[in-house]
Design a protein around this motif. Structure first.
Motif, PDB file in Angstrom:
ATOM      1  N   LEU A  43       0.829  -1.200   0.000  1.00  0.00           N
ATOM      2  CA  LEU A  43       0.000   0.000   0.000  1.00  0.00           C
ATOM      3  C   LEU A  43       0.865   1.253   0.000  1.00  0.00           C
ATOM      4  O   LEU A  43       1.982   1.257   0.540  1.00  0.00           O
ATOM      5  CB  LEU A  43      -0.920   0.005   1.218  1.00  0.00           C
ATOM      6  CG  LEU A  43      -1.906  -1.158   1.331  1.00  0.00           C
ATOM      7  CD1 LEU A  43      -2.643  -1.088   2.667  1.00  0.00           C
ATOM      8  CD2 LEU A  43      -2.898  -1.130   0.163  1.00  0.00           C
ATOM      9  N   PRO A  44       0.371   2.348  -0.557  1.00  0.00           N
ATOM     10  CA  PRO A  44       1.099   3.620  -0.496  1.00  0.00           C
ATOM     11  C   PRO A  44       1.282   4.066   0.956  1.00  0.00           C
ATOM     12  O   PRO A  44       0.499   3.710   1.836  1.00  0.00           O
ATOM     13  CB  PRO A  44       0.194   4.590  -1.264  1.00  0.00           C
ATOM     14  CG  PRO A  44      -0.676   3.714  -2.106  1.00  0.00           C
ATOM     15  CD  PRO A  44      -0.875   2.458  -1.346  1.00  0.00           C
ATOM     16  N   ILE A  45       2.301   4.858   1.179  1.00  0.00           N
ATOM     17  CA  ILE A  45       2.596   5.320   2.536  1.00  0.00           C
ATOM     18  C   ILE A  45       1.422   6.096   3.120  1.00  0.00           C
ATOM     19  O   ILE A  45       1.122   5.985   4.313  1.00  0.00           O
ATOM     20  CB  ILE A  45       3.877   6.183   2.529  1.00  0.00           C
ATOM     21  CG1 ILE A  45       5.094   5.296   2.262  1.00  0.00           C
ATOM     22  CG2 ILE A  45       4.042   6.925   3.854  1.00  0.00           C
ATOM     23  CD1 ILE A  45       6.405   6.040   2.218  1.00  0.00           C
ATOM     24  N   ALA A  46       0.726   6.876   2.294  1.00  0.00           N
ATOM     25  CA  ALA A  46      -0.421   7.653   2.790  1.00  0.00           C
ATOM     26  C   ALA A  46      -1.491   6.731   3.362  1.00  0.00           C
ATOM     27  O   ALA A  46      -2.114   7.044   4.384  1.00  0.00           O
ATOM     28  CB  ALA A  46      -1.007   8.513   1.676  1.00  0.00           C
TER      29      ALA A  46
ATOM     30  N   GLN B  12      17.955  17.494   5.737  1.00  0.00           N
ATOM     31  CA  GLN B  12      18.272  18.072   4.436  1.00  0.00           C
ATOM     32  C   GLN B  12      19.518  17.375   3.888  1.00  0.00           C
ATOM     33  O   GLN B  12      20.298  16.772   4.632  1.00  0.00           O
ATOM     34  CB  GLN B  12      18.531  19.584   4.529  1.00  0.00           C
ATOM     35  CG  GLN B  12      17.290  20.428   4.748  1.00  0.00           C
ATOM     36  CD  GLN B  12      16.939  20.587   6.196  1.00  0.00           C
ATOM     37  OE1 GLN B  12      17.803  20.497   7.065  1.00  0.00           O
ATOM     38  NE2 GLN B  12      15.676  20.837   6.472  1.00  0.00           N
ATOM     39  N   VAL B  13      19.700  17.494   2.599  1.00  0.00           N
ATOM     40  CA  VAL B  13      20.901  16.981   1.938  1.00  0.00           C
ATOM     41  C   VAL B  13      21.556  18.157   1.227  1.00  0.00           C
ATOM     42  O   VAL B  13      20.925  18.802   0.376  1.00  0.00           O
ATOM     43  CB  VAL B  13      20.556  15.866   0.925  1.00  0.00           C
ATOM     44  CG1 VAL B  13      21.831  15.386   0.227  1.00  0.00           C
ATOM     45  CG2 VAL B  13      19.863  14.709   1.622  1.00  0.00           C
TER      46      VAL B  13
ATOM     47  N   THR C 112       6.964   9.900   1.778  1.00  0.00           N
ATOM     48  CA  THR C 112       7.116   9.419   0.410  1.00  0.00           C
ATOM     49  C   THR C 112       8.406   9.941  -0.212  1.00  0.00           C
ATOM     50  O   THR C 112       9.158   9.194  -0.858  1.00  0.00           O
ATOM     51  CB  THR C 112       5.908   9.858  -0.444  1.00  0.00           C
ATOM     52  OG1 THR C 112       4.705   9.331   0.137  1.00  0.00           O
ATOM     53  CG2 THR C 112       6.043   9.360  -1.865  1.00  0.00           C
ATOM     54  N   ALA C 113       8.677  11.242   0.002  1.00  0.00           N
ATOM     55  CA  ALA C 113       9.905  11.835  -0.532  1.00  0.00           C
ATOM     56  C   ALA C 113      11.141  11.273   0.172  1.00  0.00           C
ATOM     57  O   ALA C 113      12.171  11.011  -0.464  1.00  0.00           O
ATOM     58  CB  ALA C 113       9.849  13.353  -0.376  1.00  0.00           C
ATOM     59  N   ARG C 114      11.052  11.052   1.475  1.00  0.00           N
ATOM     60  CA  ARG C 114      12.191  10.519   2.235  1.00  0.00           C
ATOM     61  C   ARG C 114      12.522   9.095   1.775  1.00  0.00           C
ATOM     62  O   ARG C 114      13.693   8.720   1.656  1.00  0.00           O
ATOM     63  CB  ARG C 114      11.872  10.546   3.734  1.00  0.00           C
ATOM     64  CG  ARG C 114      13.043  10.144   4.618  1.00  0.00           C
ATOM     65  CD  ARG C 114      12.642  10.150   6.084  1.00  0.00           C
ATOM     66  NE  ARG C 114      12.591  11.485   6.648  1.00  0.00           N
ATOM     67  CZ  ARG C 114      13.634  12.162   7.090  1.00  0.00           C
ATOM     68  NH1 ARG C 114      14.857  11.647   6.998  1.00  0.00           N
ATOM     69  NH2 ARG C 114      13.487  13.356   7.618  1.00  0.00           N
ATOM     70  N   LYS C 115      11.477   8.298   1.535  1.00  0.00           N
ATOM     71  CA  LYS C 115      11.703   6.926   1.076  1.00  0.00           C
ATOM     72  C   LYS C 115      12.365   6.906  -0.293  1.00  0.00           C
ATOM     73  O   LYS C 115      13.310   6.128  -0.533  1.00  0.00           O
ATOM     74  CB  LYS C 115      10.372   6.170   1.032  1.00  0.00           C
ATOM     75  CG  LYS C 115      10.508   4.743   0.541  1.00  0.00           C
ATOM     76  CD  LYS C 115       9.166   4.032   0.509  1.00  0.00           C
ATOM     77  CE  LYS C 115       9.324   2.587  -0.003  1.00  0.00           C
ATOM     78  NZ  LYS C 115       8.021   1.883  -0.046  1.00  0.00           N
ATOM     79  N   ALA C 116      11.895   7.746  -1.206  1.00  0.00           N
ATOM     80  CA  ALA C 116      12.458   7.789  -2.556  1.00  0.00           C
ATOM     81  C   ALA C 116      13.914   8.255  -2.540  1.00  0.00           C
ATOM     82  O   ALA C 116      14.759   7.741  -3.284  1.00  0.00           O
ATOM     83  CB  ALA C 116      11.615   8.695  -3.445  1.00  0.00           C
TER      84      ALA C 116
ATOM     85  N   GLY D 248      -1.604  14.661   5.737  1.00  0.00           N
ATOM     86  CA  GLY D 248      -1.215  14.992   4.374  1.00  0.00           C
ATOM     87  C   GLY D 248       0.254  15.372   4.252  1.00  0.00           C
ATOM     88  O   GLY D 248       0.973  14.873   3.369  1.00  0.00           O
ATOM     89  N   ILE D 249       0.724  16.229   5.151  1.00  0.00           N
ATOM     90  CA  ILE D 249       2.110  16.703   5.074  1.00  0.00           C
ATOM     91  C   ILE D 249       3.084  15.600   5.455  1.00  0.00           C
ATOM     92  O   ILE D 249       4.138  15.426   4.821  1.00  0.00           O
ATOM     93  CB  ILE D 249       2.288  17.941   5.972  1.00  0.00           C
ATOM     94  CG1 ILE D 249       1.466  19.105   5.417  1.00  0.00           C
ATOM     95  CG2 ILE D 249       3.755  18.337   6.061  1.00  0.00           C
ATOM     96  CD1 ILE D 249       1.451  20.334   6.305  1.00  0.00           C
TER      97      ILE D 249
END
Length: 254
Positions: free
Chosen positions: A27-30, A108-109, A95-99, A88-89
């Motif tokens: 399932l999606p993270i959301a 931050q990177v 999702t961004a952290r996993k990718a 939502g946030i």
């Protein structure tokens, strides 16, 4: 000795595996986050209704006051607005952290600037070893607390108005949970989880008290004639029209 896969990094210092890969779900993270939140809210609501049942007459007095001032909607808004924004946030971030495979405590990177003709260097991330690593994680634990502190304090006041002693007890236990979280996080990223789950449960329970009060104030208090101000109370009396007597009118005509 060979490193474990989740301890390996690419040439730029980014881990080869995300912490979210351990979530064995298609399932999606959301969706996963939504189920997680619903479970905690169900547990919190169970505790909230048990608390309410122990002294419902006293609590109903305060809830009736909220209803008489139409404040039930504010209580509902505290829960619905926060939960919607947070879910939502947080799902977007996860999702961004996993990718990106950027794990905690990194937030931050940073890129090291090099000239186009020079080879690229690795990314700049947080130091995680030794005293510097413990400092970075302790700092993140503080920031995590500051992120939720406003919501905790607002809910503490809202819940405390209707359920003063239960809100006090939950607040004390939540404070202890945040300290456990901070100490555990300072030791290691995984060490934060015990305090994190306990703190989430206590915060959700306090939130459930707010939701309970808001629902009862809105749904259990139907409008009656006592809540409706008659229109006559707002209407201004019409000015009295005085007509001149016949004698005065005849005199003007002369």
């Amino acid at each position: 000795s060979k490193k474990k896969e989740d301890d390996e990094f690419d040439a730029h210092g980014i881990p080869l595996k995300s912490e979210y890969d351990s979530i064995q779900s298609p399932l999606p993270i959301a969706v996963v986050y939504s189920v997680f939140v619903l479970v905690f809210m169900a547990l919190g609501q169970t505790v909230a209704w048990v608390i309410y049942s122990l002294n419902w007459k006293q609590y109903d007095t305060k809830i009736s006051w909220l209803a008489s001032h139409d404040l039930g909607w504010i209580y509902l808004g505290l829960v619905i607005i926060h939960r919607s924004l947070n879910l939502g946030i947080s799902s977007n971030l996860a999702t961004a952290r996993k990718a990106a495979k950027v794990n905690v405590p990194d937030q931050q990177v940073y890129k090291v600037y090099t000239k186009p003709t020079e080879p690229k260097l690795g990314y700049v991330l947080m130091e995680q070893d030794g005293d510097l690593g413990r400092f970075n994680r302790a700092q993140r634990a503080l920031q995590n607390y500051l992120e939720v502190a406003p919501f905790f304090l607002v809910n503490f006041l809202a819940a405390g108005f209707v359920f003063p002693f239960p809100a006090f007890c939950l607040g004390i236990l939540y404070s202890i949970a945040r300290i456990v979280y901070a100490v555990g996080y300072t030791h290691s990223p995984g060490g934060r989880m015990a305090g994190n789950f306990l703190g989430m449960f206590l915060l959700t329970t306090q939130e459930a008290l707010v939701l309970l009060a808001g629902l009862k104030a809105v749904l259990d208090q139907p409008f009656t004639s006592q809540h409706i101000v008659p229109l006559s109370e707002h209407a201004q009396p019409l000015p009295t029209l005085r007509t001149p007597n016949r004698g005065m009118a005849d005199g003007r005509r002369q």
